[in-house]
Design an enzyme around this catalytic site. Structure first.
Site, PDB file in Angstrom:
ATOM      1  N   ASP A  93      -3.938 -63.598   8.582  1.00  0.00           N
ATOM      2  CA  ASP A  93      -5.207 -62.932   9.116  1.00  0.00           C
ATOM      3  C   ASP A  93      -5.007 -61.493   9.530  1.00  0.00           C
ATOM      4  OD1 ASP A  93      -3.879 -63.888  11.237  1.00  0.00           O
ATOM      5  OD2 ASP A  93      -5.261 -63.127  12.694  1.00  0.00           O
ATOM      6  N   GLU A  98       5.771 -72.243   6.527  1.00  0.00           N
ATOM      7  CA  GLU A  98       5.223 -71.214   7.438  1.00  0.00           C
ATOM      8  C   GLU A  98       4.590 -69.881   6.278  1.00  0.00           C
ATOM      9  OE1 GLU A  98       4.087 -69.767   9.781  1.00  0.00           O
ATOM     10  OE2 GLU A  98       5.499 -68.931  11.022  1.00  0.00           O
ATOM     11  N   ASP A  99       3.801 -69.341   6.825  1.00  0.00           N
ATOM     12  CA  ASP A  99       3.124 -68.124   6.112  1.00  0.00           C
ATOM     13  C   ASP A  99       4.054 -67.043   5.591  1.00  0.00           C
ATOM     14  OD1 ASP A  99       3.176 -67.177   8.597  1.00  0.00           O
ATOM     15  OD2 ASP A  99       1.002 -66.633   8.773  1.00  0.00           O
ATOM     16  N   PHE A 144       1.272 -54.552   6.095  1.00  0.00           N
ATOM     17  CA  PHE A 144       0.639 -55.400   6.795  1.00  0.00           C
ATOM     18  C   PHE A 144      -0.319 -56.254   5.627  1.00  0.00           C
ATOM     19  CE2 PHE A 144      -2.583 -57.415   9.384  1.00  0.00           C
ATOM     20  CZ  PHE A 144      -2.030 -58.272  10.188  1.00  0.00           C
ATOM     21  N   VAL A 145      -0.085 -57.735   5.514  1.00  0.00           N
ATOM     22  CA  VAL A 145      -0.831 -58.260   4.429  1.00  0.00           C
ATOM     23  C   VAL A 145      -1.858 -59.118   4.929  1.00  0.00           C
ATOM     24  CG1 VAL A 145       0.982 -58.048   2.578  1.00  0.00           C
ATOM     25  CG2 VAL A 145       1.192 -59.886   4.143  1.00  0.00           C
ATOM     26  N   ASP A 187       8.744 -62.490   9.444  1.00  0.00           N
ATOM     27  CA  ASP A 187       8.742 -61.197   9.628  1.00  0.00           C
ATOM     28  C   ASP A 187       9.908 -60.560  10.305  1.00  0.00           C
ATOM     29  OD1 ASP A 187       7.083 -58.517   9.554  1.00  0.00           O
ATOM     30  OD2 ASP A 187       6.226 -58.737  11.393  1.00  0.00           O
ATOM     31  N   LYS A 193       9.578 -60.551   4.857  1.00  0.00           N
ATOM     32  CA  LYS A 193       9.580 -59.241   4.649  1.00  0.00           C
ATOM     33  C   LYS A 193      11.033 -58.949   5.595  1.00  0.00           C
ATOM     34  CE  LYS A 193       4.944 -57.832   6.541  1.00  0.00           C
ATOM     35  NZ  LYS A 193       4.412 -57.531   7.528  1.00  0.00           N
ATOM     36  N   LYS A 221      -1.975 -70.933  12.370  1.00  0.00           N
ATOM     37  CA  LYS A 221      -2.803 -71.459  11.288  1.00  0.00           C
ATOM     38  C   LYS A 221      -2.689 -70.719   9.860  1.00  0.00           C
ATOM     39  CE  LYS A 221      -6.535 -71.201  14.634  1.00  0.00           C
ATOM     40  NZ  LYS A 221      -6.975 -69.864  15.487  1.00  0.00           N
ATOM     41  N   GLY A 222      -1.645 -69.577   9.921  1.00  0.00           N
ATOM     42  CA  GLY A 222      -1.196 -68.952   8.691  1.00  0.00           C
ATOM     43  C   GLY A 222      -0.800 -69.764   7.616  1.00  0.00           C
ATOM     44  N   ARG A 231      -8.475 -65.014   6.368  1.00  0.00           N
ATOM     45  CA  ARG A 231      -7.252 -65.931   5.729  1.00  0.00           C
ATOM     46  C   ARG A 231      -7.860 -66.574   4.771  1.00  0.00           C
ATOM     47  NH1 ARG A 231      -4.257 -67.063  10.169  1.00  0.00           N
ATOM     48  NH2 ARG A 231      -5.127 -66.949  12.377  1.00  0.00           N
TER      49      ARG A 231
HETATM   50  P1  IMP Z   1       7.934 -62.899  13.290  1.00  0.00           P
HETATM   51  O1  IMP Z   1       8.147 -63.776  14.585  1.00  0.00           O
HETATM   52  O2  IMP Z   1       7.963 -61.436  13.550  1.00  0.00           O
HETATM   53  O3  IMP Z   1       8.580 -63.379  12.018  1.00  0.00           O
HETATM   54  O4  IMP Z   1       6.286 -63.310  13.098  1.00  0.00           O
HETATM   55  C1  IMP Z   1       5.738 -64.176  12.204  1.00  0.00           C
HETATM   56  C2  IMP Z   1       4.433 -64.334  12.304  1.00  0.00           C
HETATM   57  O5  IMP Z   1       3.686 -63.005  12.548  1.00  0.00           O
HETATM   58  C3  IMP Z   1       3.435 -64.793  11.075  1.00  0.00           C
HETATM   59  O6  IMP Z   1       3.758 -66.156  11.107  1.00  0.00           O
HETATM   60  C4  IMP Z   1       2.320 -64.091  10.981  1.00  0.00           C
HETATM   61  O7  IMP Z   1       1.487 -65.077  11.754  1.00  0.00           O
HETATM   62  C5  IMP Z   1       2.516 -62.909  11.772  1.00  0.00           C
HETATM   63  N1  IMP Z   1       2.604 -61.757  10.592  1.00  0.00           N
HETATM   64  C6  IMP Z   1       3.879 -60.975  10.342  1.00  0.00           C
HETATM   65  N2  IMP Z   1       3.609 -60.078   9.549  1.00  0.00           N
HETATM   66  C7  IMP Z   1       2.213 -60.248   9.016  1.00  0.00           C
HETATM   67  C8  IMP Z   1       1.327 -59.682   8.026  1.00  0.00           C
HETATM   68  O8  IMP Z   1       1.745 -58.782   7.380  1.00  0.00           O
HETATM   69  N3  IMP Z   1       0.197 -60.182   8.018  1.00  0.00           N
HETATM   70  C9  IMP Z   1      -0.496 -61.091   8.782  1.00  0.00           C
HETATM   71  N4  IMP Z   1       0.319 -61.803   9.879  1.00  0.00           N
HETATM   72  C10 IMP Z   1       1.479 -61.303   9.806  1.00  0.00           C
HETATM   73 MG    MG Z   2      -1.345 -63.816  12.844  1.00  0.00          MG
END
Ligand code: IMP
Ligand code: MG
Length: 189
Positions: free
Chosen positions: A165, A105-106, A158-159, A109, A137, A49-50, A171
């Site tokens: 969320d 995508e939001d 962490f944002v 990470d 990030k 949902k991000g 959100r």
């Molecule tokens: P990745 O597979 O580690 O790149 O994960 C990405 C997903 O983790 C994002 O789509 C978010 O849902 C969640 N996420 C990563 N960092 C944050 C943050 O700082 N705040 C909130 N959600 C995050």
């Molecule tokens: Mg999330």
């Protein structure tokens, strides 16, 4: 969490509402330039949902003919750490074969979620797939992946807000902020 949002839970505003608006205008212009003359349909996919706020605002700044699709993915792991193994909880409703896919995508990470998703979408033979994320990030990356389009590079914090969320909440903040660590510890008590 109940009642009004407690803005005191936010340690600082990392990206303001105005900065987000301005940057999305720029991204929209970039995408418009890159996709104005492509052969084949364009599909903008919202990763639920991000990405919901980003997707809705970006689509309106692109001014291109495109299909808007939604995809739900859940990655095993907990809120602040992904395993990268993704499961589709809601698939898009249209075929992407021969089409140009842009993933909205939001945040990127570790990058593991998106790298799994890319493999999955590639198996459907689209003409192209590009990633457009609001936040990046890079210091947390666990694979070789960089977004094709990115709003803001942010430090390892962490944002929340503007789609992102904490435990399903926050959100709907209009900005991106850093959550106070005391909020997590409160929940863990
Ligand atoms: P990745 O597979 O580690 O790149 O994960 C990405 C997903 O983790 C994002 O789509 C978010 O849902 C969640 N996420 C990563 N960092 C944050 C943050 O700082 N705040 C909130 N959600 C995050
Ligand atoms: Mg999330």
């Amino acid at each position: 969490m109940k009642g009004l949002i407690n803005h005191d839970d936010i340690a600082k505003v990392l990206v303001s509402e105005e900065q987000i608006k301005q940057r999305i205008r720029e991204l929209g212009a970039e995408l418009r330039r890159d996709y104005a003359n492509v052969e084949g349909d364009i599909v903008l996919i919202c990763i639920l949902k991000g990405a919901v706020m980003f997707f809705a605002d970006l689509a309106r700044e692109m001014d291109l003919n495109l299909q808007m699709e939604f995809m739900g993915i859940s990655s095993y792991g907990n809120e602040r750490r992904t395993s990268g193994i993704v499961r589709i909880t809601k698939d898009i409703d249209t075929s992407i074969t021969g089409k140009h896919v842009i993933i909205a995508e939001d945040i990127m990470d570790s990058g593991l979620t998106l790298s799994h998703l890319l493999q999955l979408l590639a198996s459907r033979n689209p003409a192209s797939v590009k990633i457009c994320c609001l936040l990046d990030k890079p210091s947390r990356r666990e694979c070789e992946l960089t977004p094709d389009y990115c709003g803001f590079v942010i430090p390892n914090e962490f944002v929340v807000g503007y789609g992102l969320d904490y435990d399903g909440f926050l959100r709907n903040l209009p900005y991106v902020g850093v959550l106070k660590p005391s909020v997590y510890s409160r929940e863990e008590e």
